[in-house]
Enzyme design. Structure first.
Site, mmCIF file in Angstrom:
data_model
loop_
_atom_site.group_PDB
_atom_site.id
_atom_site.type_symbol
_atom_site.label_atom_id
_atom_site.label_comp_id
_atom_site.label_asym_id
_atom_site.label_seq_id
_atom_site.Cartn_x
_atom_site.Cartn_y
_atom_site.Cartn_z
ATOM 1 N N PRO A 10 0.793 -1.229 0.000
ATOM 2 C CA PRO A 10 0.000 0.000 0.000
ATOM 3 C C PRO A 10 0.827 1.281 0.000
ATOM 4 C CG PRO A 10 -0.046 -1.053 2.159
ATOM 5 C CD PRO A 10 0.593 -2.027 1.217
ATOM 6 N N ASN A 11 0.293 2.250 -0.719
ATOM 7 C CA ASN A 11 0.852 3.608 -0.837
ATOM 8 C C ASN A 11 2.104 3.679 -1.705
ATOM 9 O OD1 ASN A 11 -1.120 4.946 0.880
ATOM 10 N ND2 ASN A 11 -0.169 3.803 2.555
ATOM 11 N N ARG A 18 5.290 10.902 -2.574
ATOM 12 C CA ARG A 18 5.034 10.648 -1.164
ATOM 13 C C ARG A 18 6.332 10.739 -0.355
ATOM 14 N NH1 ARG A 18 4.923 4.492 1.014
ATOM 15 N NH2 ARG A 18 4.257 5.012 3.116
ATOM 16 N N TYR A 23 11.467 8.330 0.797
ATOM 17 C CA TYR A 23 11.309 7.288 -0.223
ATOM 18 C C TYR A 23 11.898 7.641 -1.591
ATOM 19 C CZ TYR A 23 8.169 5.409 3.302
ATOM 20 O OH TYR A 23 7.644 4.920 4.475
ATOM 21 N N ASN A 75 7.787 -5.839 -1.254
ATOM 22 C CA ASN A 75 7.807 -4.753 -0.277
ATOM 23 C C ASN A 75 6.380 -4.659 0.271
ATOM 24 O OD1 ASN A 75 7.844 -2.453 1.234
ATOM 25 N ND2 ASN A 75 8.849 -1.168 -0.296
ATOM 26 N N ALA A 78 3.299 -0.868 4.623
ATOM 27 C CA ALA A 78 2.762 -0.824 5.993
ATOM 28 C C ALA A 78 2.291 -2.197 6.476
ATOM 29 C CB ALA A 78 1.628 0.190 6.079
ATOM 30 N N HIS A 81 4.195 -4.547 9.035
ATOM 31 C CA HIS A 81 4.097 -4.457 10.491
ATOM 32 C C HIS A 81 2.761 -4.960 11.038
ATOM 33 C CE1 HIS A 81 7.449 -2.010 9.318
ATOM 34 N NE2 HIS A 81 6.662 -1.117 8.753
ATOM 35 N N ASP A 88 0.902 -15.642 6.082
ATOM 36 C CA ASP A 88 0.364 -16.995 5.935
ATOM 37 C C ASP A 88 0.270 -17.412 4.467
ATOM 38 O OD1 ASP A 88 0.187 -17.348 8.636
ATOM 39 O OD2 ASP A 88 -1.992 -17.127 8.774
ATOM 40 N N GLU A 99 12.353 -9.912 1.182
ATOM 41 C CA GLU A 99 11.631 -8.728 1.689
ATOM 42 C C GLU A 99 12.461 -7.479 1.374
ATOM 43 O OE1 GLU A 99 11.016 -8.976 5.933
ATOM 44 O OE2 GLU A 99 10.432 -6.861 6.082
ATOM 45 N N HIS A 101 12.700 -3.064 1.461
ATOM 46 C CA HIS A 101 12.197 -1.751 1.877
ATOM 47 C C HIS A 101 13.095 -0.669 1.313
ATOM 48 C CE1 HIS A 101 9.466 -3.636 4.674
ATOM 49 N NE2 HIS A 101 10.474 -4.422 5.032
ATOM 50 N N LEU A 102 12.487 0.422 0.906
ATOM 51 C CA LEU A 102 13.271 1.578 0.441
ATOM 52 C C LEU A 102 14.023 2.187 1.616
ATOM 53 C CD1 LEU A 102 10.139 2.397 -1.329
ATOM 54 C CD2 LEU A 102 12.157 2.928 -2.648
ATOM 55 N N SER A 103 13.317 2.428 2.715
ATOM 56 C CA SER A 103 13.936 2.990 3.914
ATOM 57 C C SER A 103 14.448 1.842 4.786
ATOM 58 C CB SER A 103 12.908 3.825 4.691
ATOM 59 O OG SER A 103 11.890 2.987 5.216
ATOM 60 N N ARG A 108 13.692 3.977 12.096
ATOM 61 C CA ARG A 108 12.489 4.814 12.150
ATOM 62 C C ARG A 108 11.669 4.540 13.426
ATOM 63 N NH1 ARG A 108 9.711 4.487 6.482
ATOM 64 N NH2 ARG A 108 8.612 6.292 7.388
ATOM 65 N N ARG A 112 7.696 0.400 13.454
ATOM 66 C CA ARG A 112 8.189 -0.167 12.190
ATOM 67 C C ARG A 112 9.286 -1.216 12.417
ATOM 68 N NH1 ARG A 112 5.938 3.310 8.252
ATOM 69 N NH2 ARG A 112 5.662 5.400 9.084
HETATM 70 C C1 DQA Z 1 8.429 0.764 3.611
HETATM 71 C C2 DQA Z 1 8.580 0.947 5.132
HETATM 72 C C3 DQA Z 1 7.237 0.795 5.838
HETATM 73 O O1 DQA Z 1 7.389 0.980 7.230
HETATM 74 C C4 DQA Z 1 6.240 1.820 5.330
HETATM 75 O O2 DQA Z 1 4.977 1.618 5.915
HETATM 76 C C5 DQA Z 1 6.158 1.853 3.843
HETATM 77 C C6 DQA Z 1 7.356 1.682 3.039
HETATM 78 C C7 DQA Z 1 9.739 1.050 2.842
HETATM 79 O O3 DQA Z 1 9.821 0.642 1.694
HETATM 80 O O4 DQA Z 1 10.625 1.715 3.373
HETATM 81 O O5 DQA Z 1 5.090 2.135 3.282
HETATM 82 O O6 DQA Z 1 8.080 -0.596 3.360
#
Ligand code: DQA
Length: 150
Positions: A10-11, A18, A23, A75, A78, A81, A88, A99, A101-103, A108, A112
């Site tokens: 999501p997002n 954003r 990011y 990725n 959110a 978490h 599952d 897995e 993640h950009l950040s 953080r 997270r």
């Molecule tokens: C994220 C890190 C997550 O905590 C956050 O909710 C995201 C992006 C990352 O790519 O850094 O939406 O997965």
């Protein structure tokens, strides 16, 4: 032909607009285009998927089995978490996944710091911005190529 499935949670459709200080400036489309080029250069097919909906991501993971996906790069954003359901689904299909993640979530907010995925992932790549995808896909390509040459 082997197949990698790249899933964005999501997002992430808002990448480039954003919280760009966290990011980065690249859009999701630009990330997917670079990923396609990288993976196809290794003669592997890349399928990409983004959804803001947990159930759509669960469905996508479930379908990966029938689609004969060799490896998933995800990725969960959110849902990292929160989502026992996506965890599952990944356990159910028994497809290895990385897995991404950009950040670096560990730098953080405390909420997270916990991931529902890291303990069952092949590996975790985080903190390199859009390059996290590049490094994860490189590892995915190497894993598939090494398996095929055995
Ligand atoms: C994220 C890190 C997550 O905590 C956050 O909710 C995201 C992006 C990352 O790519 O850094 O939406 O997965």
């Amino acid at each position: 032909m082997a197949k990698i499935l790249l899933i964005h949670g999501p997002n992430l459709n808002l990448l480039g607009q954003r919280e760009t200080d966290i990011y980065g400036d690249l859009s999701l489309e630009a990330i997917n285009m670079a990923a396609k080029k990288q993976v196809e250069a290794a003669d592997i097919e890349l399928q990409t998927f983004q959804s803001n909906s947990e159930s759509a991501i669960v469905d996508c993971v479930q379908q990966a089995k029938a689609a004969k996906v060799s490896l998933i790069v995800i990725n969960p954003a959110a849902y990292t978490h929160t989502s026992v359901a996506i965890r599952d689904a990944l356990l159910a299909v028994e497809i290895p996944f990385i897995e991404v993640h950009l950040s670096n979530p560990h730098r953080r907010e405390p909420f997270r710091h916990h991931s529902y995925f890291s303990d069952i992932a092949e590996a975790v790549v985080a903190g390199f911005g859009a390059d996290s995808y590049r490094y994860a896909l490189d590892a995915a390509i190497n894993t598939i190529t090494n398996k095929e040459s055995r």
